[in-house]
Design a protein around this motif. Structure first.
Motif, PDB file in Angstrom:
ATOM      1  N   GLN A  22       0.820  -1.307   0.089  1.00  0.00           N
ATOM      2  CA  GLN A  22       0.064   0.142   0.156  1.00  0.00           C
ATOM      3  C   GLN A  22       0.980   1.193  -0.123  1.00  0.00           C
ATOM      4  OE1 GLN A  22      -3.391  -0.484   0.088  1.00  0.00           O
ATOM      5  NE2 GLN A  22      -2.922  -2.760   0.113  1.00  0.00           N
ATOM      6  N   LYS A  23       0.486   2.118  -0.555  1.00  0.00           N
ATOM      7  CA  LYS A  23       0.965   3.653  -0.548  1.00  0.00           C
ATOM      8  C   LYS A  23       0.333   4.355   0.397  1.00  0.00           C
ATOM      9  CE  LYS A  23       3.195   6.096  -4.554  1.00  0.00           C
ATOM     10  NZ  LYS A  23       2.909   6.637  -5.662  1.00  0.00           N
ATOM     11  N   LYS A  24       1.254   4.739   1.636  1.00  0.00           N
ATOM     12  CA  LYS A  24       0.781   5.491   2.724  1.00  0.00           C
ATOM     13  C   LYS A  24       1.448   6.719   3.050  1.00  0.00           C
ATOM     14  CE  LYS A  24      -1.814   4.042   5.830  1.00  0.00           C
ATOM     15  NZ  LYS A  24      -3.126   4.430   6.328  1.00  0.00           N
ATOM     16  N   ARG A  25       0.988   7.795   3.417  1.00  0.00           N
ATOM     17  CA  ARG A  25       1.588   9.021   3.814  1.00  0.00           C
ATOM     18  C   ARG A  25       1.401   9.069   5.492  1.00  0.00           C
ATOM     19  NH1 ARG A  25      -1.034  13.651   1.083  1.00  0.00           N
ATOM     20  NH2 ARG A  25       0.758  14.785   1.761  1.00  0.00           N
ATOM     21  N   TYR A  26       2.504   9.705   5.631  1.00  0.00           N
ATOM     22  CA  TYR A  26       2.700   9.728   7.299  1.00  0.00           C
ATOM     23  C   TYR A  26       3.334  11.101   7.593  1.00  0.00           C
ATOM     24  CZ  TYR A  26       2.067   4.862   7.838  1.00  0.00           C
ATOM     25  OH  TYR A  26       1.229   3.503   7.803  1.00  0.00           O
ATOM     26  N   TRP A  27       2.690  11.832   8.640  1.00  0.00           N
ATOM     27  CA  TRP A  27       3.434  12.977   9.081  1.00  0.00           C
ATOM     28  C   TRP A  27       4.470  12.535  10.059  1.00  0.00           C
ATOM     29  CZ3 TRP A  27       4.231  18.030   8.059  1.00  0.00           C
ATOM     30  CH2 TRP A  27       4.762  18.862   9.467  1.00  0.00           C
ATOM     31  N   VAL A  28       5.741  13.016   9.793  1.00  0.00           N
ATOM     32  CA  VAL A  28       6.857  12.830  10.739  1.00  0.00           C
ATOM     33  C   VAL A  28       7.203  14.148  11.415  1.00  0.00           C
ATOM     34  CG1 VAL A  28       9.263  11.795  10.707  1.00  0.00           C
ATOM     35  CG2 VAL A  28       7.639  10.821   8.907  1.00  0.00           C
ATOM     36  N   PRO A  29       7.278  14.220  12.605  1.00  0.00           N
ATOM     37  CA  PRO A  29       7.559  15.565  13.361  1.00  0.00           C
ATOM     38  C   PRO A  29       8.827  15.927  13.187  1.00  0.00           C
ATOM     39  CG  PRO A  29       5.858  14.226  14.727  1.00  0.00           C
ATOM     40  CD  PRO A  29       6.430  13.553  13.473  1.00  0.00           C
ATOM     41  N   SER A  30       9.778  14.774  13.164  1.00  0.00           N
ATOM     42  CA  SER A  30      11.076  15.029  13.404  1.00  0.00           C
ATOM     43  C   SER A  30      11.680  15.674  12.221  1.00  0.00           C
ATOM     44  CB  SER A  30      11.983  14.104  13.702  1.00  0.00           C
ATOM     45  OG  SER A  30      11.923  12.963  12.874  1.00  0.00           O
ATOM     46  N   LEU A  31      10.983  15.275  10.931  1.00  0.00           N
ATOM     47  CA  LEU A  31      11.382  15.839   9.608  1.00  0.00           C
ATOM     48  C   LEU A  31      10.583  16.799   9.101  1.00  0.00           C
ATOM     49  CD1 LEU A  31      11.675  12.497   7.751  1.00  0.00           C
ATOM     50  CD2 LEU A  31      13.372  13.782   8.718  1.00  0.00           C
ATOM     51  N   GLY A  32       9.441  17.315  10.096  1.00  0.00           N
ATOM     52  CA  GLY A  32       8.578  18.371   9.459  1.00  0.00           C
ATOM     53  C   GLY A  32       7.937  18.323   8.397  1.00  0.00           C
ATOM     54  N   ARG A  33       7.724  17.316   7.788  1.00  0.00           N
ATOM     55  CA  ARG A  33       6.995  17.052   6.605  1.00  0.00           C
ATOM     56  C   ARG A  33       6.206  15.532   6.527  1.00  0.00           C
ATOM     57  NH1 ARG A  33      10.048  13.850   2.630  1.00  0.00           N
ATOM     58  NH2 ARG A  33      12.111  13.509   3.378  1.00  0.00           N
ATOM     59  N   MET A  34       5.406  15.517   5.486  1.00  0.00           N
ATOM     60  CA  MET A  34       4.812  14.090   5.241  1.00  0.00           C
ATOM     61  C   MET A  34       5.746  13.550   4.553  1.00  0.00           C
ATOM     62  SD  MET A  34       1.841  14.492   6.130  1.00  0.00           S
ATOM     63  CE  MET A  34       0.454  13.349   5.432  1.00  0.00           C
ATOM     64  N   VAL A  35       5.888  12.008   4.679  1.00  0.00           N
ATOM     65  CA  VAL A  35       6.541  11.243   3.997  1.00  0.00           C
ATOM     66  C   VAL A  35       5.676   9.962   3.383  1.00  0.00           C
ATOM     67  CG1 VAL A  35       8.802  11.450   5.177  1.00  0.00           C
ATOM     68  CG2 VAL A  35       7.229   9.554   5.798  1.00  0.00           C
ATOM     69  N   THR A  36       5.823   9.557   2.131  1.00  0.00           N
ATOM     70  CA  THR A  36       5.244   8.552   1.557  1.00  0.00           C
ATOM     71  C   THR A  36       5.872   7.345   1.549  1.00  0.00           C
ATOM     72  OG1 THR A  36       4.025  10.369   0.017  1.00  0.00           O
ATOM     73  CG2 THR A  36       3.791   7.997  -0.483  1.00  0.00           C
ATOM     74  N   LEU A  37       5.267   6.277   1.950  1.00  0.00           N
ATOM     75  CA  LEU A  37       6.060   5.049   2.156  1.00  0.00           C
ATOM     76  C   LEU A  37       5.218   3.956   1.156  1.00  0.00           C
ATOM     77  CD1 LEU A  37       6.978   5.093   6.005  1.00  0.00           C
ATOM     78  CD2 LEU A  37       8.470   5.692   3.979  1.00  0.00           C
ATOM     79  N   ARG A  38       5.993   3.089   0.733  1.00  0.00           N
ATOM     80  CA  ARG A  38       5.425   1.815   0.092  1.00  0.00           C
ATOM     81  C   ARG A  38       5.345   0.857   1.303  1.00  0.00           C
ATOM     82  NH1 ARG A  38       4.732   0.980  -5.324  1.00  0.00           N
ATOM     83  NH2 ARG A  38       5.420  -1.030  -5.060  1.00  0.00           N
ATOM     84  N   VAL A  39       4.410   0.282   2.004  1.00  0.00           N
ATOM     85  CA  VAL A  39       4.485  -0.629   3.193  1.00  0.00           C
ATOM     86  C   VAL A  39       3.272  -1.691   2.779  1.00  0.00           C
ATOM     87  CG1 VAL A  39       5.252   1.193   4.538  1.00  0.00           C
ATOM     88  CG2 VAL A  39       2.704   0.810   4.228  1.00  0.00           C
ATOM     89  N   SER A  40       3.865  -2.783   3.470  1.00  0.00           N
ATOM     90  CA  SER A  40       2.941  -3.815   3.295  1.00  0.00           C
ATOM     91  C   SER A  40       1.749  -3.753   4.504  1.00  0.00           C
ATOM     92  CB  SER A  40       3.649  -5.309   3.400  1.00  0.00           C
ATOM     93  OG  SER A  40       4.353  -5.519   4.692  1.00  0.00           O
ATOM     94  N   ALA A  41       0.620  -4.538   4.439  1.00  0.00           N
ATOM     95  CA  ALA A  41      -0.252  -4.418   5.472  1.00  0.00           C
ATOM     96  C   ALA A  41       0.324  -4.644   6.862  1.00  0.00           C
ATOM     97  CB  ALA A  41      -1.316  -5.435   5.041  1.00  0.00           C
ATOM     98  N   ARG A  42       1.410  -5.739   7.003  1.00  0.00           N
ATOM     99  CA  ARG A  42       1.942  -6.010   8.179  1.00  0.00           C
ATOM    100  C   ARG A  42       3.017  -4.812   8.538  1.00  0.00           C
ATOM    101  NH1 ARG A  42       5.502 -11.532   8.984  1.00  0.00           N
ATOM    102  NH2 ARG A  42       5.883 -11.059  11.140  1.00  0.00           N
TER     103      ARG A  42
END
Length: 78
Positions: free
Chosen positions: A34-54
């Motif tokens: 799945q392609k998921k976007r997460y807010w990462v406070p330490s980087l101060g931005r959103m990151v998009t990750l290609r992650v499995s359901a697990r």
């Protein structure tokens, strides 16, 4: 882009489909990517990750900060 999880490193498995007559044909077992976007406070931005359901469950358990730190430690771009 291959079916590869950025968090766990899960990649496709290979095997055979076996028919009723027991003929074997090659097949590929892809992880549920799945392609998921997460807010990462330490980087101060959103990151998009290609992650499995697990991998999503791993992020929920450990937290996005820890997971992103591990990805960056491996030298992978986020």
């Amino acid at each position: 882009m291959s079916a590869h999880c950025q968090v766990l490193g899960t990649s496709p498995g290979f095997g055979h489909s076996i028919s009723h007559s027991h003929r074997r044909t090659k097949r590929r077992f892809d992880p549920n990517i799945q392609k998921k976007r997460y807010w990462v406070p330490s980087l101060g931005r959103m990151v998009t990750l290609r992650v499995s359901a697990r991998g999503i469950k791993t992020i929920d358990k450990l937290g996005i900060e820890v997971v992103v730190a591990r990805i960056l430690a491996r030298g992978e771009k986020v």
